[in-house]
Design a protein around this motif. Structure first.
Motif, PDB file in Angstrom:
ATOM      1  N   THR A 257       0.815  -1.212   0.000  1.00  0.00           N
ATOM      2  CA  THR A 257       0.000   0.000   0.000  1.00  0.00           C
ATOM      3  C   THR A 257       0.855   1.271   0.000  1.00  0.00           C
ATOM      4  O   THR A 257       0.670   2.136  -0.859  1.00  0.00           O
ATOM      5  N   PRO A 258       1.816   1.415   0.939  1.00  0.00           N
ATOM      6  CA  PRO A 258       2.599   2.663   0.944  1.00  0.00           C
ATOM      7  C   PRO A 258       3.408   2.871  -0.339  1.00  0.00           C
ATOM      8  O   PRO A 258       3.520   3.992  -0.819  1.00  0.00           O
ATOM      9  N   THR A 259       3.930   1.802  -0.912  1.00  0.00           N
ATOM     10  CA  THR A 259       4.714   1.923  -2.140  1.00  0.00           C
ATOM     11  C   THR A 259       3.839   2.395  -3.293  1.00  0.00           C
ATOM     12  O   THR A 259       4.215   3.291  -4.052  1.00  0.00           O
ATOM     13  N   PHE A 260       2.658   1.819  -3.418  1.00  0.00           N
ATOM     14  CA  PHE A 260       1.757   2.224  -4.497  1.00  0.00           C
ATOM     15  C   PHE A 260       1.301   3.663  -4.294  1.00  0.00           C
ATOM     16  O   PHE A 260       1.296   4.464  -5.233  1.00  0.00           O
ATOM     17  N   ARG A 261       0.908   4.004  -3.088  1.00  0.00           N
ATOM     18  CA  ARG A 261       0.427   5.359  -2.812  1.00  0.00           C
ATOM     19  C   ARG A 261       1.528   6.378  -3.112  1.00  0.00           C
ATOM     20  O   ARG A 261       1.274   7.425  -3.713  1.00  0.00           O
ATOM     21  N   LEU A 262       2.760   6.078  -2.714  1.00  0.00           N
ATOM     22  CA  LEU A 262       3.881   6.975  -2.975  1.00  0.00           C
ATOM     23  C   LEU A 262       4.095   7.134  -4.478  1.00  0.00           C
ATOM     24  O   LEU A 262       4.291   8.246  -4.971  1.00  0.00           O
ATOM     25  N   TRP A 263       4.027   6.038  -5.231  1.00  0.00           N
ATOM     26  CA  TRP A 263       4.181   6.089  -6.687  1.00  0.00           C
ATOM     27  C   TRP A 263       3.115   6.995  -7.292  1.00  0.00           C
ATOM     28  O   TRP A 263       3.405   7.875  -8.093  1.00  0.00           O
ATOM     29  N   ARG A 264       1.874   6.784  -6.888  1.00  0.00           N
ATOM     30  CA  ARG A 264       0.759   7.551  -7.438  1.00  0.00           C
ATOM     31  C   ARG A 264       0.891   9.031  -7.095  1.00  0.00           C
ATOM     32  O   ARG A 264       0.737   9.904  -7.960  1.00  0.00           O
ATOM     33  N   GLN A 265       1.210   9.332  -5.862  1.00  0.00           N
ATOM     34  CA  GLN A 265       1.310  10.727  -5.423  1.00  0.00           C
ATOM     35  C   GLN A 265       2.517  11.423  -6.040  1.00  0.00           C
ATOM     36  O   GLN A 265       2.441  12.594  -6.404  1.00  0.00           O
ATOM     37  N   ARG A 266       3.619  10.709  -6.180  1.00  0.00           N
ATOM     38  CA  ARG A 266       4.822  11.296  -6.779  1.00  0.00           C
ATOM     39  C   ARG A 266       4.544  11.735  -8.215  1.00  0.00           C
ATOM     40  O   ARG A 266       5.064  12.749  -8.670  1.00  0.00           O
ATOM     41  N   LEU A 267       3.689  10.995  -8.900  1.00  0.00           N
ATOM     42  CA  LEU A 267       3.341  11.337 -10.274  1.00  0.00           C
ATOM     43  C   LEU A 267       2.157  12.294 -10.358  1.00  0.00           C
ATOM     44  O   LEU A 267       1.766  12.720 -11.446  1.00  0.00           O
ATOM     45  N   GLY A 268       1.569  12.621  -9.217  1.00  0.00           N
ATOM     46  CA  GLY A 268       0.447  13.554  -9.194  1.00  0.00           C
ATOM     47  C   GLY A 268      -0.819  12.975  -9.802  1.00  0.00           C
ATOM     48  O   GLY A 268      -1.631  13.719 -10.354  1.00  0.00           O
ATOM     49  N   LEU A 269      -0.997  11.663  -9.696  1.00  0.00           N
ATOM     50  CA  LEU A 269      -2.168  11.010 -10.276  1.00  0.00           C
ATOM     51  C   LEU A 269      -3.261  10.824  -9.232  1.00  0.00           C
ATOM     52  O   LEU A 269      -2.985  10.393  -8.117  1.00  0.00           O
ATOM     53  N   SER A 270      -4.471  11.123  -9.620  1.00  0.00           N
ATOM     54  CA  SER A 270      -5.615  10.788  -8.769  1.00  0.00           C
ATOM     55  C   SER A 270      -5.811   9.277  -8.857  1.00  0.00           C
ATOM     56  O   SER A 270      -5.211   8.604  -9.704  1.00  0.00           O
ATOM     57  N   GLN A 271      -6.666   8.757  -8.015  1.00  0.00           N
ATOM     58  CA  GLN A 271      -6.963   7.325  -8.085  1.00  0.00           C
ATOM     59  C   GLN A 271      -7.549   6.977  -9.451  1.00  0.00           C
ATOM     60  O   GLN A 271      -7.167   5.983 -10.066  1.00  0.00           O
ATOM     61  N   ARG A 272      -8.462   7.799  -9.927  1.00  0.00           N
ATOM     62  CA  ARG A 272      -9.095   7.553 -11.231  1.00  0.00           C
ATOM     63  C   ARG A 272      -8.052   7.604 -12.351  1.00  0.00           C
ATOM     64  O   ARG A 272      -8.040   6.755 -13.243  1.00  0.00           O
ATOM     65  N   GLN A 273      -7.169   8.590 -12.305  1.00  0.00           N
ATOM     66  CA  GLN A 273      -6.137   8.703 -13.338  1.00  0.00           C
ATOM     67  C   GLN A 273      -5.195   7.503 -13.307  1.00  0.00           C
ATOM     68  O   GLN A 273      -4.817   6.988 -14.363  1.00  0.00           O
ATOM     69  N   ALA A 274      -4.815   7.066 -12.116  1.00  0.00           N
ATOM     70  CA  ALA A 274      -3.934   5.901 -11.999  1.00  0.00           C
ATOM     71  C   ALA A 274      -4.602   4.666 -12.591  1.00  0.00           C
ATOM     72  O   ALA A 274      -3.972   3.905 -13.327  1.00  0.00           O
ATOM     73  N   ALA A 275      -5.875   4.481 -12.296  1.00  0.00           N
ATOM     74  CA  ALA A 275      -6.605   3.329 -12.836  1.00  0.00           C
ATOM     75  C   ALA A 275      -6.634   3.388 -14.362  1.00  0.00           C
ATOM     76  O   ALA A 275      -6.392   2.379 -15.038  1.00  0.00           O
ATOM     77  N   GLN A 276      -6.913   4.563 -14.905  1.00  0.00           N
ATOM     78  CA  GLN A 276      -6.972   4.711 -16.363  1.00  0.00           C
ATOM     79  C   GLN A 276      -5.605   4.463 -16.997  1.00  0.00           C
ATOM     80  O   GLN A 276      -5.494   3.770 -18.001  1.00  0.00           O
TER      81      GLN A 276
END
Length: 72
Positions: free
Chosen positions: A7-26
């Motif tokens: 969980t922390p690794t994924f969240r950090l990856w997503r936040q570092r790239l500035g992606l919302s949850q929806r954007q990450a899924a897409q």
């Protein structure tokens, strides 16, 4: 070969790239529910950091998004 992500690794990856949850899924071609479950650390009702298997396609998609590659 299947790799697992926490969980922390994924969240950090997503936040570092500035992606919302929806954007990450897409970007990854996965469901929004999958991203929400991993991001929240919930799986099968347990609230904690989880380790979720990533198939090769998802691992490659994460690397491509991080490298700034655009979809074909």
């Amino acid at each position: 070969m299947t790799t697992k992500i926490t969980t922390p690794t994924f969240r950090l990856w997503r936040q570092r790239l500035g992606l919302s949850q929806r954007q990450a899924a897409q970007e990854l071609g996965v469901s929004l529910d999958w991203v929400k479950t991993l991001d929240a650390g919930r799986r099968r009702g347990a609230e904690r950091s989880v380790r979720v298997p990533l198939n090769r396609r998802t691992r490659l998609a994460m690397a491509a998004v991080e490298a700034g590659l655009e979809p074909a």
